[in-house]
Every structure is written in C-alpha cells, then in structure tokens.
Design a protein around this motif. Sequence first.
Motif, short mmCIF file in Angstrom:
data_model
loop_
_atom_site.label_atom_id
_atom_site.label_comp_id
_atom_site.label_asym_id
_atom_site.label_seq_id
_atom_site.Cartn_x
_atom_site.Cartn_y
_atom_site.Cartn_z
N PRO A 94 20.98 -6.44 -19.17
CA PRO A 94 20.38 -6.01 -18.29
C PRO A 94 18.97 -6.17 -17.74
O PRO A 94 17.77 -6.31 -18.27
CB PRO A 94 20.39 -4.23 -17.92
CG PRO A 94 21.08 -4.40 -19.91
CD PRO A 94 20.60 -5.39 -20.40
N HIS A 95 18.92 -6.69 -16.44
CA HIS A 95 18.00 -6.81 -15.51
C HIS A 95 18.08 -6.53 -14.16
O HIS A 95 18.96 -7.36 -13.41
CB HIS A 95 17.02 -8.01 -16.11
CG HIS A 95 15.61 -8.33 -15.36
ND1 HIS A 95 15.72 -8.73 -14.26
CD2 HIS A 95 14.64 -8.01 -15.13
CE1 HIS A 95 13.75 -8.61 -13.53
NE2 HIS A 95 13.75 -8.47 -15.05
N TRP A 96 16.69 -6.29 -13.46
CA TRP A 96 17.45 -6.22 -11.77
C TRP A 96 16.94 -7.39 -11.47
O TRP A 96 17.65 -7.47 -9.85
CB TRP A 96 15.72 -4.93 -10.87
CG TRP A 96 15.04 -5.54 -11.86
CD1 TRP A 96 14.47 -5.00 -12.51
CD2 TRP A 96 14.26 -6.85 -11.16
NE1 TRP A 96 12.66 -5.71 -12.66
CE2 TRP A 96 12.13 -6.73 -11.84
CE3 TRP A 96 14.07 -7.52 -10.16
CZ2 TRP A 96 11.42 -7.32 -12.08
CZ3 TRP A 96 12.92 -8.15 -9.78
CH2 TRP A 96 11.47 -8.29 -10.67
N LYS A 97 16.88 -8.31 -11.61
CA LYS A 97 17.04 -9.81 -11.23
C LYS A 97 18.18 -9.76 -10.61
O LYS A 97 18.91 -10.83 -9.30
CB LYS A 97 16.17 -11.07 -11.65
CG LYS A 97 17.51 -11.37 -12.92
CD LYS A 97 15.94 -11.89 -13.61
CE LYS A 97 17.03 -12.44 -14.76
NZ LYS A 97 16.61 -11.28 -16.25
N PHE A 98 19.37 -9.54 -11.23
CA PHE A 98 20.69 -10.24 -10.48
C PHE A 98 21.14 -9.31 -8.74
O PHE A 98 21.71 -9.41 -9.05
CB PHE A 98 22.29 -9.67 -11.68
CG PHE A 98 22.02 -10.76 -12.81
CD1 PHE A 98 22.25 -12.21 -12.84
CD2 PHE A 98 20.42 -10.72 -13.86
CE1 PHE A 98 22.16 -13.02 -13.37
CE2 PHE A 98 20.76 -11.20 -15.28
CZ PHE A 98 21.15 -13.07 -14.90
N ALA A 99 20.76 -8.04 -9.17
CA ALA A 99 20.74 -7.16 -7.58
C ALA A 99 19.45 -7.63 -6.76
O ALA A 99 20.31 -7.67 -5.63
CB ALA A 99 19.87 -5.66 -8.25
N MET A 156 20.50 2.13 -18.08
CA MET A 156 19.95 1.68 -18.24
C MET A 156 19.42 1.00 -16.69
O MET A 156 17.93 0.96 -16.37
CB MET A 156 19.67 0.52 -18.87
CG MET A 156 18.49 0.19 -19.80
SD MET A 156 18.81 -1.57 -20.84
CE MET A 156 17.92 -0.94 -21.88
N GLU A 157 20.58 -0.18 -16.23
CA GLU A 157 20.09 -0.65 -14.72
C GLU A 157 19.60 0.22 -13.83
O GLU A 157 18.77 -0.04 -12.94
CB GLU A 157 21.49 -1.65 -13.90
CG GLU A 157 21.81 -2.86 -15.13
CD GLU A 157 23.19 -3.43 -15.18
OE1 GLU A 157 23.01 -4.59 -15.09
OE2 GLU A 157 23.58 -2.48 -13.95
N GLU A 158 20.38 1.79 -13.35
CA GLU A 158 20.50 2.54 -12.25
C GLU A 158 18.40 3.00 -12.39
O GLU A 158 17.75 2.68 -11.53
CB GLU A 158 20.78 4.28 -12.70
CG GLU A 158 20.74 4.97 -11.54
CD GLU A 158 21.58 6.17 -12.43
OE1 GLU A 158 23.11 5.63 -13.29
OE2 GLU A 158 21.02 6.96 -11.80
#
Length: 270
Positions: free
Chosen positions: A71-76, A126-128
Amino acid sequence: NDGTNYSEAVDYTITGIEPGAGITVTTEKAIEEYENLSGWTLETSSTAAMVTALEEAISNEEPIIVTGWNPHWKFAKFPDLKYLDDPKGIYGEAENINTLAKNGLQDEKPNAYKLLDQFEWDVEDMEEIMYESQDTGDSIDEVAQRWVDDNRDKVDAWLEGVEDVDGVEVELASTPWDSERASSSVLKIAMEEKGFNVTVTPVDVAAVFQAVGSGDVDATAAAWLPFTHADFYEKVKDSVEDLGPNLEGAKIGIVVPSYMDIDSIEDLKP
Ligand code: PBE
C-alpha cells in the motif's frame, strides 16, 4: 510500441528510494537478472524525492521508471500508474506484512505477545490512514486515532483476551515509510488502551531486523515477507518468532505511468 526509446529517454536509470530499503536490494537483483537491464543504474535517494520526480514527469508526460509498492498513496494521487510485468519473478508474488517478536517475548510479556499476535487488518484500512493523512495534512498519528475510534470492532478483536497491565514497556522497531508509520501508530494506540507504555522507533530495514533479532526491541510489525525483506529475515530467523501476516496483499515492483507503451520489464530496450 509507439517507437519511443524509453530506455534512452530515462538515461537507462530507474528512480529508486532509500538505499536501505528492501525494494532497493530487490531492484539491484533485477538489474543483474534481466539481461536487457545490464548496465542500468538504480538511482537511490529518498521516497520523497522519488515521488517528486514522478510528479514532475507525469505533469510533463515524460517517461520515468520508478520502484513502487502497495500500500502507498501514489496510486491514489497518480491514478495512471501501472506495474510492469516481472516474468522472472524477481519481485515475488503474494507479499504480506508480518509481525515478528523477539524470542522469549511470550514468557516475558504474555499480554503484549497476545495482542501483537492478534493484530491484523486489511490493505484498505492502512490505505485509508495514508490517504487521509496525505489529503488533509494531519499527522499519521492523528488520523490513526480517528481510525481506531471508527473501527472499534477490528481493534476490539486485537484486544480480546488481553489483560490490562500497568505501564509495561513495549518497544517496537519500525521503518520510516507511511505504511509502517500507520501500522505502528494504530498498534501503539491499541496497546496503550490496555495500559502498555509503547515506544516506536523508526530505523533502516536492516536495523529493524537486527534490533528484534538481538532482543533490543520486543517486536516489529514492519516485516515485508516472504520476498521484500527475505535477505534481512534470513540473517535473524533463528532469533525471532514470526507471528504471521498483519496485512495480506502488499506488492512491490517496477512502476511506470500508463502513457508509456510497454507492459513488461523485458520490453525495456537494452
Ligand atoms: N517499502 C515500503 C519498504 C517496506 C515498506 C516497500 C518501500 C522496503 O523495504 O522496500
């Protein structure tokens, strides 16, 4: 593809992250194993620098090749990213994040051990926390507290059968990435509800494994296994106890913007 020589355009360079990361070690292996990457450079610096380079490339629609993970926020934040296929399987398959305890923790601090063993959540959880912290600018710790308040059922399951303690000290080693800052933070909050006094120390991956292996700290929730941290785990596996995954469905690999017309690591011209 459309004829662009992406390899030349990126100067035969993969934009990496911290030199001590598992994904850095794995990418160096990939450069050795894929003949078409022979002579390529993995440029290491920091996750923040990698994200900045990615942002710049995307805003100019230029080619860029980075080391990436979930998980990492770069994909969002950059919905147009894709993993390149890895036909040699260097980056592994199903990856998890495991909790490791020092040997003997169960006898020494049975309630801490029980809680650590019961700690598990999902990629979405975790992503949230990571997304919300990224969007609002609130610290991971603040957002983690809100997540704990909103997810009592999950947190209560971690606490089930754990007796209250009076200030028992627990030291957790962690890594500096947002994913592990999120997991260590919710774990600390949950443990402190039971009366533990928890210290989280973010260090290099190698130092995390050394600290748990030598018993300098009690545990870590930051072990990416079976692939990303395999070399680090191998060195200490006899002196740690693997409590299994606290999160299933992590992933690491080579990531590019989807406007790059290639699908596989092997599509990169030598
Ligand atoms: N990461 C994120 C780390 C673990 C967590 C994939 C960048 C790594 O060691 O590569």
